[in-house]
Design a protein around this motif. Structure first.
Motif, short mmCIF file in Angstrom:
data_model
loop_
_atom_site.label_atom_id
_atom_site.label_comp_id
_atom_site.label_asym_id
_atom_site.label_seq_id
_atom_site.Cartn_x
_atom_site.Cartn_y
_atom_site.Cartn_z
N ASP A 1 28.90 78.94 46.07
CA ASP A 1 27.84 78.18 45.40
C ASP A 1 26.52 78.31 46.17
O ASP A 1 25.46 78.42 45.56
N ALA A 2 26.60 78.31 47.49
CA ALA A 2 25.38 78.43 48.30
C ALA A 2 24.76 79.81 48.12
O ALA A 2 23.53 79.97 48.06
N PHE A 3 25.61 80.84 48.04
CA PHE A 3 25.13 82.21 47.83
C PHE A 3 24.41 82.30 46.47
O PHE A 3 23.28 82.80 46.37
N ILE A 4 25.06 81.78 45.45
CA ILE A 4 24.49 81.86 44.10
C ILE A 4 23.22 81.01 44.00
O ILE A 4 22.23 81.43 43.38
N ASP A 5 23.23 79.83 44.63
CA ASP A 5 22.02 78.99 44.65
C ASP A 5 20.86 79.73 45.31
O ASP A 5 19.73 79.66 44.84
N ALA A 6 21.16 80.40 46.43
CA ALA A 6 20.10 81.11 47.13
C ALA A 6 19.50 82.20 46.24
O ALA A 6 18.29 82.43 46.22
N LEU A 7 20.37 82.86 45.46
CA LEU A 7 19.89 83.90 44.55
C LEU A 7 19.13 83.28 43.38
O LEU A 7 18.02 83.72 43.04
N ALA A 8 19.71 82.23 42.79
CA ALA A 8 19.13 81.63 41.59
C ALA A 8 17.77 81.01 41.91
O ALA A 8 16.85 81.04 41.10
N ASP A 9 17.65 80.43 43.10
CA ASP A 9 16.41 79.73 43.46
C ASP A 9 15.55 80.55 44.41
O ASP A 9 14.57 80.04 44.96
N ASP A 10 15.94 81.79 44.63
CA ASP A 10 15.20 82.68 45.52
C ASP A 10 14.90 82.03 46.88
O ASP A 10 13.78 82.03 47.37
N LYS A 11 15.95 81.48 47.45
CA LYS A 11 15.84 80.86 48.78
C LYS A 11 16.41 81.81 49.83
O LYS A 11 17.14 82.74 49.49
N MET B 1 18.86 83.34 52.62
CA MET B 1 20.31 83.32 52.74
C MET B 1 20.71 82.32 53.83
O MET B 1 20.11 82.30 54.91
N PRO B 2 21.74 81.51 53.57
CA PRO B 2 22.15 80.51 54.57
C PRO B 2 22.71 81.13 55.84
O PRO B 2 22.63 80.54 56.91
#
Lengths: 330, 330, 330, 330
Positions: free
Chosen positions: B289-299, B301-302
């Motif tokens: 979920d964190a990976f996909i969130d980072a991609l979706a929100d262009d943040k 990488m954790p």
């Protein structure tokens, strides 16, 4: 220096005598018991005098206070004599198994202003005392519910049960005092159930080995007590208090804090301390210290015969509730 | 909607594929694995396409990101190809067992600004993440010591051990990342000891089954790691952080919270969750979920390949420390 | 009845004197200390004789054994004199801060067969003793790893630190003895790191306030010790032992077992017992009882000067390891 | 493949619909609710059909089973229609707030052999289920006492309370089912007390916010339930079972297992999971899986309408006991 005589050289008398001897503000004047074979070794080990006549011990001019640790049916006699002679008293529970006799003894003591402390040892347990302090300090707000689990490690012998007054007067009574103390209000309603799940022969004494009680105060605070005469894992003593802004709980005590982890179970602790002498060792000492402090500093007794009467009355109500199937008004 | 292909249909690939399928912001475009008997049932159960050529899967125009769950020696190839094609990557640890190869892959990825997350799943465990947040929130002050106990439930088979890179690169590496994360500073000194208490034949691989590590940062913060390849009570995963004004600890996880009390032991809990798939089930989902969130929100990488390189370097230092008997400067 | 003189009327001497006085198999012959204002009130409160010359106390014919609780630099002198006169000794740690002096004293005592017990009080803590018994009983199989966390509640004053011998000789030494005892084998390798995270001025004494140690035995058993001179939550004393078939852990001690639950946190316990006098109160009493039992029953001393020498040697190795950055062979 | 329609798109309907959708043995045919704004987004998110007429949904030939998650007063109508049409049913508690109506519905269902499971979700909680299995496996011997603490995190709004049926029918009923299940015998006697310690205006509904119950079976097994509509520390759900040879307890659930230690308190855990949707998330899923398994494998329903009737009858007895001050025979 308070001069103290301990009456009774049995299990509890020994504990009290040792506590007196260890308290620097008191002097153990004598231990008294009709049985020389019990009292003499005790007196010797503590370097004090052995006596066989309890009344004589009470009357000694160097005795300021007496500790009554004799059989229950002798309590009232010694109590009233000591009060009559102006001696302070620490008396084991119960005052008497008979409600009327207890009530009249308490009334007489109160009439003459006798200084009597009733030995509700659990109030001096450091954990329970800290819980009461936490409530007083407002850490959990107004008390709403008190849950008390109190189970003996094993069934007492028939000889003990027969003269015990029954589970409610003998065992529950400690929890009823704890409930009163933690509730901070007097219960006005008592419901109880009793069962014989361990020993059906208790029926002959109209006694039970397993019991549950509900208490409610005028304002609606509630307490529950569950008792069982046998818990294979040791002497289970737990009190939980739910308040408006928090809750207090605590752990039972074990010999050590070791935890064992194996392929079968993890973090397993040891069985509980077996019974009241071990579980409440600290409480017995602190109880005696509180008694002696009250005498030395002329402060009010931390517990009174009135506490004893009120706890016994709740026990009577529980007995009646089981018999009648009604919630009994106190 | 992020289009994702999962490479590898083994144990970890299955978990990642299911996590992608369950995430509403992502679409599982395909699962790819050279073994049809592995990839086809997986694709079918998740209603996605099965492919046998991982490179083809990476290259698909509907694939925005790939998850690399293939054998370790294939990581760098897929990683660089994906980055070259502008695809984001979630890559299983380690980047590679070879330090130089890992370092050069990381350098290349950083040079081109590739978006790569390295799968340090433990950082996404809810308890460890809450501990890191508590530190950031100042609840225990400056970190002083980190104590990590990390033990497998049982020795892996020789076939696994042989190609694992050894205990420090294969097992300790997770704890080295956790240590870096909790310390909040980079270790500059590594000492380690290794022993063969379970399987003496590990000597042939210059490997160990039991190990301990000390780490120290420039400012003097310290971490300790203890590892054992066999803990009969389950997969033991504990992190403790001592700070200037407090300490964080936590419990291991069991299947339920039941506690059993008998005449022998009290409050015994169940054995720990057996191994990483069960213990970190939530962490694997949250990681994805964190990976996909980072991609979706262009943040950002954790976690990054740099984290992978740094953990591997610490593992190399530990190996060298055991070999030379010196504290190794990082 | 064993006649005992206690040398030293400071903090630890008071505890030992009270323990002797409370033991029915011993007679407290005298307490001795050059400072009359310290020794006289102590003697009076325990009903024994006050002396100002320790050597005189040792030499008294009614003294069978002496307890040495005087400043560290006087230990060896009293120890050798007592042994020369055939008196048994319970001596506080350390024998001496100087390794060579300690070694030669131990050698002399062993040469003449002196009966000397070194006061490693923690071995007599009921929980640690139960853990050792559980290991001996085979409950966790062969020992693999020992993890010791040992943290003081607060930094000692500079005056103390200056003459303490440093954190490894003063503080870690207790944990080194515990590690030896729990490992059941002698460490052959010592690695350590030290840091100044609390008080940078410790640099002037080449001392540290935060330290970690690794130990390994010939067969590969490992121990880790972490120390910090300041833990705001109290005196933290934990030992964990991982074995082939299980693990032993335990809880720290608090004043009571109360747990407070509020809207913010649940099941919160009290801070730990503050420091060693409270934490090890039971251990000090049991230690004295073990010493007196060994004398009364003519049994071997439960701990010896050799234990003191070996622990000090491990502390020396730790100091050297920090200085040289090497794992030091014992 | 079992075809299932979920009736009701509110809080509980959503949970059930998602559980059906996630179960590989079932197909979510439709979700039905008269409110399009509730049912349409739900259907869309789960990729199923939205319907507005529940009776129509029940009647669909591709629907083998229905899940009733609609308002309580509609339960019986849907239940009987579904049974009439030969559909299996998972029905939320209670069957109905009216005892007679519940009883007659149950009788009708039993007469025609309808396959109906009543949704006592707590029985599917992994911890409670493990406790029941442990009892069945004989790990604590014959059950003697069951202690249930069950407290909501905060008072429900007046609108909810007004139509809830009162604390005993709305809240205690879950605990009464749990008591029946853990006792392994039917209670024959019910005593209860109720109080208004939080909201005195509940008097207008003859309702209470704080309650305690005692139950006893024919053989004398006892259960206690304590309820409070407000526990500031979260949703408190505890069950303890004392047996002849042991005891079962368990911990409440928190978001993580972190423990915080500071100068003020040690080992403090987080507040409990806030309410039933979080606390019983796993139980809801397992409940649905058990329902679908029973259908797929043609096994008996794990809970029945009879369970619902019996729990409601105990609740009625509790209400009567508070009103009359009598222990009520079931």
């Amino acid at each position: 220096m308070v001069g103290i005589a301990v009456l009774g050289a049995g299990r509890i008398g020994k504990i009290h005598a040792a506590s007196v001897a260890a308290n620097p503000k008191a002097k153990l004047i004598a231990v008294a018991d009709p049985f020389p074979e019990a009292v003499e070794p005790l007196a010797q080990s503590l370097g004090t005098e052995a006596m066989n006549d309890c009344m004589e011990a009470i009357a000694r001019p160097d005795v300021d206070a007496v500790v009554i640790g004799t059989p229950t049916d002798t309590h009232v006699g010694f109590l009233l004599k000591a009060v009559e002679l102006g001696k302070a008293v620490l008396c084991e529970k119960p005052i008497d198994l008979d409600m009327a006799k207890s009530e009249s003894a308490a009334a007489e003591i109160e009439r003459v202003g006798g200084r009597v402390m009733l030995a509700f040892n659990r109030r001096f347990d450091s954990t329970f005392a800290e819980m009461r302090r936490a409530i007083d300090a407002g850490r959990i707000g107004d008390v709403r519910q008190v849950i008390i689990s109190s189970r003996d490690p094993g069934l007492a012998p028939p000889s003990y049960i027969k003269t015990s007054g029954g589970i409610f007067r003998d065992m529950t009574i400690h929890d009823l005092d704890m409930a009163r103390w933690m509730l901070g209000e007097e219960p006005v309603l008592v419901s109880a159930v009793g069962a014989r799940l361990i020993d059906p022969t208790l029926k002959q004494y109209e006694d039970y080995d397993t019991a549950m009680v509900l208490l409610q105060t005028e304002s609606g605070r509630q307490a529950h007590i569950n008792n069982c005469r046998e818990a294979v894992y040791g002497y289970d003593q737990r009190v939980e208090v739910l308040g408006a802004t928090g809750m207090l709980t605590h752990d039972n005590l074990r010999p050590t804090t070791m935890r064992v982890t194996t392929a079968e179970t993890t973090d397993a602790r040891e069985p509980l301390l077996n019974f009241f002498l071990e579980r409440y060792a600290q409480a017995y000492r602190s109880e005696m210290d509180a008694f002696i402090d009250a005498l030395a500093d002329d402060k009010p007794m931390p517990t009174t015969v009135r506490d004893g009467v009120l706890a016994l009355r709740l026990a009577e109500c529980a007995v009646e509730s089981v018999r009648t199937g009604r919630a009994v008004a106190v």
